[in-house]
Write a protein that holds these residues in place. Structure first.
Motif, PDB file in Angstrom:
ATOM      1  N   TRP A  70       0.967  -1.256   0.265  1.00  0.00           N
ATOM      2  CA  TRP A  70      -0.295   0.103  -0.074  1.00  0.00           C
ATOM      3  C   TRP A  70       0.679   2.103  -0.006  1.00  0.00           C
ATOM      4  CZ3 TRP A  70       0.597   3.150   4.292  1.00  0.00           C
ATOM      5  CH2 TRP A  70       1.704   2.380   6.114  1.00  0.00           C
ATOM      6  N   LEU A  71       0.225   2.778  -0.274  1.00  0.00           N
ATOM      7  CA  LEU A  71       1.242   3.700  -0.201  1.00  0.00           C
ATOM      8  C   LEU A  71      -0.194   5.126  -0.246  1.00  0.00           C
ATOM      9  CD1 LEU A  71       3.737   5.363  -1.516  1.00  0.00           C
ATOM     10  CD2 LEU A  71       1.911   5.649  -3.900  1.00  0.00           C
ATOM     11  N   TYR A  72       0.499   5.467   1.063  1.00  0.00           N
ATOM     12  CA  TYR A  72       0.458   6.723   0.776  1.00  0.00           C
ATOM     13  C   TYR A  72       0.922   7.496   0.367  1.00  0.00           C
ATOM     14  CZ  TYR A  72      -0.766  11.662   3.718  1.00  0.00           C
ATOM     15  OH  TYR A  72      -1.326  12.919   3.557  1.00  0.00           O
ATOM     16  N   LEU A  73       0.131   8.317  -0.528  1.00  0.00           N
ATOM     17  CA  LEU A  73       0.793   9.650  -1.268  1.00  0.00           C
ATOM     18  C   LEU A  73       0.247  10.971  -1.081  1.00  0.00           C
ATOM     19  CD1 LEU A  73       2.718   9.872  -3.287  1.00  0.00           C
ATOM     20  CD2 LEU A  73       0.725   9.378  -5.066  1.00  0.00           C
ATOM     21  N   ALA A  74       1.071  11.960  -1.138  1.00  0.00           N
ATOM     22  CA  ALA A  74       0.564  13.288  -1.476  1.00  0.00           C
ATOM     23  C   ALA A  74       1.838  13.820  -2.541  1.00  0.00           C
ATOM     24  CB  ALA A  74       1.382  14.031   0.244  1.00  0.00           C
ATOM     25  N   TYR A  75       0.783  14.503  -3.275  1.00  0.00           N
ATOM     26  CA  TYR A  75       1.507  15.028  -4.484  1.00  0.00           C
ATOM     27  C   TYR A  75       0.462  16.123  -5.131  1.00  0.00           C
ATOM     28  CZ  TYR A  75       0.294  14.038  -9.935  1.00  0.00           C
ATOM     29  OH  TYR A  75       0.928  13.879 -10.748  1.00  0.00           O
ATOM     30  N   ASP A  76       1.683  16.685  -5.592  1.00  0.00           N
ATOM     31  CA  ASP A  76       0.965  17.975  -6.256  1.00  0.00           C
ATOM     32  C   ASP A  76       1.169  18.239  -7.506  1.00  0.00           C
ATOM     33  OD1 ASP A  76      -0.268  19.507  -4.151  1.00  0.00           O
ATOM     34  OD2 ASP A  76       1.961  19.114  -3.014  1.00  0.00           O
ATOM     35  N   THR A  77       0.790  18.788  -8.628  1.00  0.00           N
ATOM     36  CA  THR A  77       1.296  18.675  -9.605  1.00  0.00           C
ATOM     37  C   THR A  77       0.320  20.354 -10.130  1.00  0.00           C
ATOM     38  OG1 THR A  77       1.675  18.139 -11.736  1.00  0.00           O
ATOM     39  CG2 THR A  77      -0.824  17.854 -10.705  1.00  0.00           C
ATOM     40  N   TRP A  78       1.566  21.595 -11.776  1.00  0.00           N
ATOM     41  CA  TRP A  78       0.478  22.435 -11.675  1.00  0.00           C
ATOM     42  C   TRP A  78       1.885  21.891 -13.191  1.00  0.00           C
ATOM     43  CZ3 TRP A  78      -2.559  26.068 -10.609  1.00  0.00           C
ATOM     44  CH2 TRP A  78      -2.562  27.555 -11.843  1.00  0.00           C
ATOM     45  N   GLY A  79       0.947  21.286 -14.719  1.00  0.00           N
ATOM     46  CA  GLY A  79       2.065  21.114 -15.402  1.00  0.00           C
ATOM     47  C   GLY A  79       2.658  19.687 -15.088  1.00  0.00           C
ATOM     48  N   ASN A  80       3.486  20.103 -14.474  1.00  0.00           N
ATOM     49  CA  ASN A  80       4.862  18.864 -13.949  1.00  0.00           C
ATOM     50  C   ASN A  80       4.465  18.599 -12.958  1.00  0.00           C
ATOM     51  OD1 ASN A  80       5.804  19.196 -16.718  1.00  0.00           O
ATOM     52  ND2 ASN A  80       6.823  20.821 -15.914  1.00  0.00           N
ATOM     53  N   ILE A  81       5.119  17.469 -12.390  1.00  0.00           N
ATOM     54  CA  ILE A  81       5.092  17.193 -10.634  1.00  0.00           C
ATOM     55  C   ILE A  81       6.196  18.295 -10.149  1.00  0.00           C
ATOM     56  CG2 ILE A  81       5.145  15.205  -9.098  1.00  0.00           C
ATOM     57  CD1 ILE A  81       5.009  13.628 -11.794  1.00  0.00           C
ATOM     58  N   ASP A  82       4.743  18.729  -8.937  1.00  0.00           N
ATOM     59  CA  ASP A  82       5.233  19.348  -7.991  1.00  0.00           C
ATOM     60  C   ASP A  82       6.267  18.875  -6.754  1.00  0.00           C
ATOM     61  OD1 ASP A  82       5.194  22.036  -9.411  1.00  0.00           O
ATOM     62  OD2 ASP A  82       3.399  21.845  -9.739  1.00  0.00           O
ATOM     63  N   SER A  83       5.257  17.942  -6.101  1.00  0.00           N
ATOM     64  CA  SER A  83       6.080  17.184  -5.364  1.00  0.00           C
ATOM     65  C   SER A  83       5.342  15.547  -4.937  1.00  0.00           C
ATOM     66  CB  SER A  83       6.144  18.305  -3.511  1.00  0.00           C
ATOM     67  OG  SER A  83       4.635  18.530  -3.414  1.00  0.00           O
ATOM     68  N   VAL A  84       6.088  15.201  -4.281  1.00  0.00           N
ATOM     69  CA  VAL A  84       5.863  13.871  -3.980  1.00  0.00           C
ATOM     70  C   VAL A  84       6.292  13.491  -2.443  1.00  0.00           C
ATOM     71  CG1 VAL A  84       6.509  12.011  -4.136  1.00  0.00           C
ATOM     72  CG2 VAL A  84       6.140  12.751  -6.190  1.00  0.00           C
ATOM     73  N   TYR A  85       5.403  13.492  -1.267  1.00  0.00           N
ATOM     74  CA  TYR A  85       5.557  12.658  -0.070  1.00  0.00           C
ATOM     75  C   TYR A  85       4.700  11.210   0.215  1.00  0.00           C
ATOM     76  CZ  TYR A  85       5.751  12.654   4.680  1.00  0.00           C
ATOM     77  OH  TYR A  85       5.614  12.220   6.357  1.00  0.00           O
ATOM     78  N   ALA A  86       5.446  10.405   0.335  1.00  0.00           N
ATOM     79  CA  ALA A  86       4.711   9.184   0.070  1.00  0.00           C
ATOM     80  C   ALA A  86       5.747   8.408   1.294  1.00  0.00           C
ATOM     81  CB  ALA A  86       5.472   8.297  -1.721  1.00  0.00           C
ATOM     82  N   LEU A  87       4.521   7.231   1.835  1.00  0.00           N
ATOM     83  CA  LEU A  87       5.011   6.297   2.300  1.00  0.00           C
ATOM     84  C   LEU A  87       4.699   4.910   2.343  1.00  0.00           C
ATOM     85  CD1 LEU A  87       5.703   6.379   6.123  1.00  0.00           C
ATOM     86  CD2 LEU A  87       4.181   5.599   5.900  1.00  0.00           C
ATOM     87  N   GLY A  88       4.565   3.914   2.820  1.00  0.00           N
ATOM     88  CA  GLY A  88       4.351   3.142   2.368  1.00  0.00           C
ATOM     89  C   GLY A  88       4.833   1.574   2.762  1.00  0.00           C
ATOM     90  N   VAL A  89       4.075   0.666   2.060  1.00  0.00           N
ATOM     91  CA  VAL A  89       4.584  -0.610   2.287  1.00  0.00           C
ATOM     92  C   VAL A  89       4.491  -1.739   1.385  1.00  0.00           C
ATOM     93  CG1 VAL A  89       4.386  -3.179   3.296  1.00  0.00           C
ATOM     94  CG2 VAL A  89       4.169  -1.238   4.482  1.00  0.00           C
ATOM     95  N   GLN A  90       5.796  -2.475   1.037  1.00  0.00           N
ATOM     96  CA  GLN A  90       5.759  -3.013  -0.715  1.00  0.00           C
ATOM     97  C   GLN A  90       6.668  -4.628   0.158  1.00  0.00           C
ATOM     98  OE1 GLN A  90       9.599  -1.905  -3.031  1.00  0.00           O
ATOM     99  NE2 GLN A  90       8.860  -3.191  -4.986  1.00  0.00           N
ATOM    100  N   ASP A  91       5.072  -4.859  -0.521  1.00  0.00           N
ATOM    101  CA  ASP A  91       5.648  -6.815  -0.182  1.00  0.00           C
ATOM    102  C   ASP A  91       6.028  -6.896   1.239  1.00  0.00           C
ATOM    103  OD1 ASP A  91       4.871  -7.438  -2.951  1.00  0.00           O
ATOM    104  OD2 ASP A  91       6.656  -7.265  -3.146  1.00  0.00           O
ATOM    105  N   GLY A  92       4.659  -6.228   2.145  1.00  0.00           N
ATOM    106  CA  GLY A  92       5.167  -6.939   3.428  1.00  0.00           C
ATOM    107  C   GLY A  92       6.521  -6.374   4.365  1.00  0.00           C
TER     108      GLY A  92
END
Length: 139
Positions: A70-92
């Motif tokens: 699973w992924l928690y994602l905070a994503y901002d864009t204004w034409g291009n991707i401006d910011s990414v904040y992420a945390l999650g679990v990949q295969d446990g």
């Protein structure tokens, strides 16, 4: 026009959401492409950078933490991707938090975190749940 998202994304073949643990304005949507699973939009967290403890507690309370990835994602864009904040679990295994707003690296960071839930680069950059209207309230 800017686009902002904050919430959870999880490939899952079962119902994993305890909607009573979500803030009132949250929206839950089934995702069918580029993976089968669920998304939860959390408008109250747009523009915020909650701690790993806060994200993990919300993931546990909502049931999203039951997903293998699973992924928690905070994503901002204004034409291009401006910011990414992420945390999650990949295969446990937990990863993050990852916080990037560097114009030279943020797109690669976004593609990398989306890959952790099985979304390839092409589908990440044209992610169907980020098409305007996907998260609109439904009657």
């Amino acid at each position: 026009m800017a686009y902002q998202f904050a919430g959870f994304l999880a490939p899952s073949d079962g119902e994993i959401i305890n909607s009573s643990a979500l803030p009132a304005e949250s929206l839950i949507r089934r995702i069918t492409t580029p993976f089968v699973g669920v998304g939860i939009r959390l408008p109250s967290l747009v523009g915020m950078t909650p701690s790993a403890d806060e994200i993990n507690a919300l993931a546990a309370a909502t049931g999203i933490a039951q997903a293998k990835s699973w992924l928690y994602l905070a994503y901002d864009t204004w034409g291009n991707i401006d910011s990414v904040y992420a945390l999650g679990v990949q295969d446990g295994k937990q990863f993050g938090p990852i916080d990037d707003s560097n114009s030279q690296t943020v797109e690669t960071t976004f593609v990398d975190v989306m890959a952790r839930i099985g979304v390839d680069a092409k589908n990440a950059l044209q992610f169907s749940p980020f098409v305007r209207g996907f998260w609109a309230p439904q009657a």
